[in-house]
Design a protein around this motif. Sequence first.
Motif, PDB file in Angstrom:
ATOM      1  N   ALA A   5      15.302  45.186 -54.182  1.00 28.66           N
ATOM      2  CA  ALA A   5      15.877  44.055 -53.499  1.00 28.66           C
ATOM      3  C   ALA A   5      14.186  43.538 -52.377  1.00 28.66           C
ATOM      4  O   ALA A   5      14.060  44.986 -51.522  1.00 28.66           O
ATOM      5  N   GLY A   6      14.444  42.427 -52.233  1.00 29.09           N
ATOM      6  CA  GLY A   6      12.981  41.885 -51.493  1.00 29.09           C
ATOM      7  C   GLY A   6      12.010  41.414 -52.219  1.00 29.09           C
ATOM      8  O   GLY A   6      11.006  41.315 -52.178  1.00 29.09           O
ATOM      9  N   SER A  26      17.827  38.946 -54.117  1.00 28.07           N
ATOM     10  CA  SER A  26      17.822  39.739 -52.824  1.00 28.07           C
ATOM     11  C   SER A  26      19.312  40.750 -53.434  1.00 28.07           C
ATOM     12  O   SER A  26      19.352  41.065 -54.593  1.00 28.07           O
TER      13      SER A  26
END
Length: 370
Positions: free
Chosen positions: A325-326, A352
């Motif tokens: 995520a990210g 995300s």
Amino acid sequence: MSAAAVASPIDNRPARLTALRDALARADLDALLVTSLANIRYVTGFSGSNALLVLTAKDCVLLTDFRYATQVEEEIGSAASVRIESTNLWTGLWAQLGTMASVERVGFESMHLLHRDFARLLEQGARWSWRPTTDVVETLRAVKDAGELALIERAVAMAETALRHTVPLLRPGISETAVAGILERHLREAGSEAFPFPSIVASGPRSALPHARAGDRQLETGDFVLIDFGAVTAGYCSDITRTFVLGRASDEQREVYDIVREANVRASGALRVGMTGMAADAVARDYIDARGFGEAFGHSLGHGIGLEVHEAPRLARVVESPLAAGTVVTIEPGIYRAGWGGVRIEDDVFLSALGPRVLTGFPRDLHELS
């Protein structure tokens, strides 16, 4: 958080230093020598062209030269201690290491150290034990914080503004190089501080070259015109590709274009945290292969973007590591047929915990330019 609030030196440096020190402890290293300028910028905020960084459990020391004496203080604040070297950064490095207690095992970035500098470690730095490391900082860089994401989004907006101003000027008789010049002028006017790579403008049969350089070929009616480019703001990059047809598209051109567009949409929408780079690549590749063009898609699906236009993670047939995520990645399937032309559609996508969000908004429908 506004874009203006994140355009100057990075606010998340303390957390980055903590994470990097944790990585050193896990690797059983007393210190890390950072030589990659992108990695140095990530850790400290310094954007100069000459620097070395030494990190230990207690110290963070940046060495640079007189040209950056003012700049380095403005950019890094309290993120590191600064040493301005009047002669040679490596001489300063040995002196600095000599003052650091309990430093014996020092990691170096094996992907970034020149052989001549490695020889220096073995000869002039022989009193320390040097250990090769790979992707210690890059692994941290793969996950973007809110400030980094905002800067990438700004770079995307700059690139799309430039493209919107450039496309109406495409016409028969203009050269690829001239188109690149127009595009890059508009990138500067939109606020881009640099170009992350030489802008690709490839027309007609040359659009079958995935990384063609803009040349003196003049655009002709009926051409595919492939444009791959990006913008940079506060060091962070965007990377976008769109393919146009100059005039009315043939049935064959439209078929190939539609296949690439559908592969792009499917892959962008399928991204999930934990998915491997191999699985992400397969979403687009399997669709293109099922439509009979598998051999014409020869490169990987995409890559991470950030302080460098190509960074972790990779979306490719051989990558088994999962997506975190990210991350911000490109999705860029393509079909290329030698002597005929090629199509690539590339978007920048933020992943995300809730799923993917496409950052690029420039239309993906086939543009037939009159």
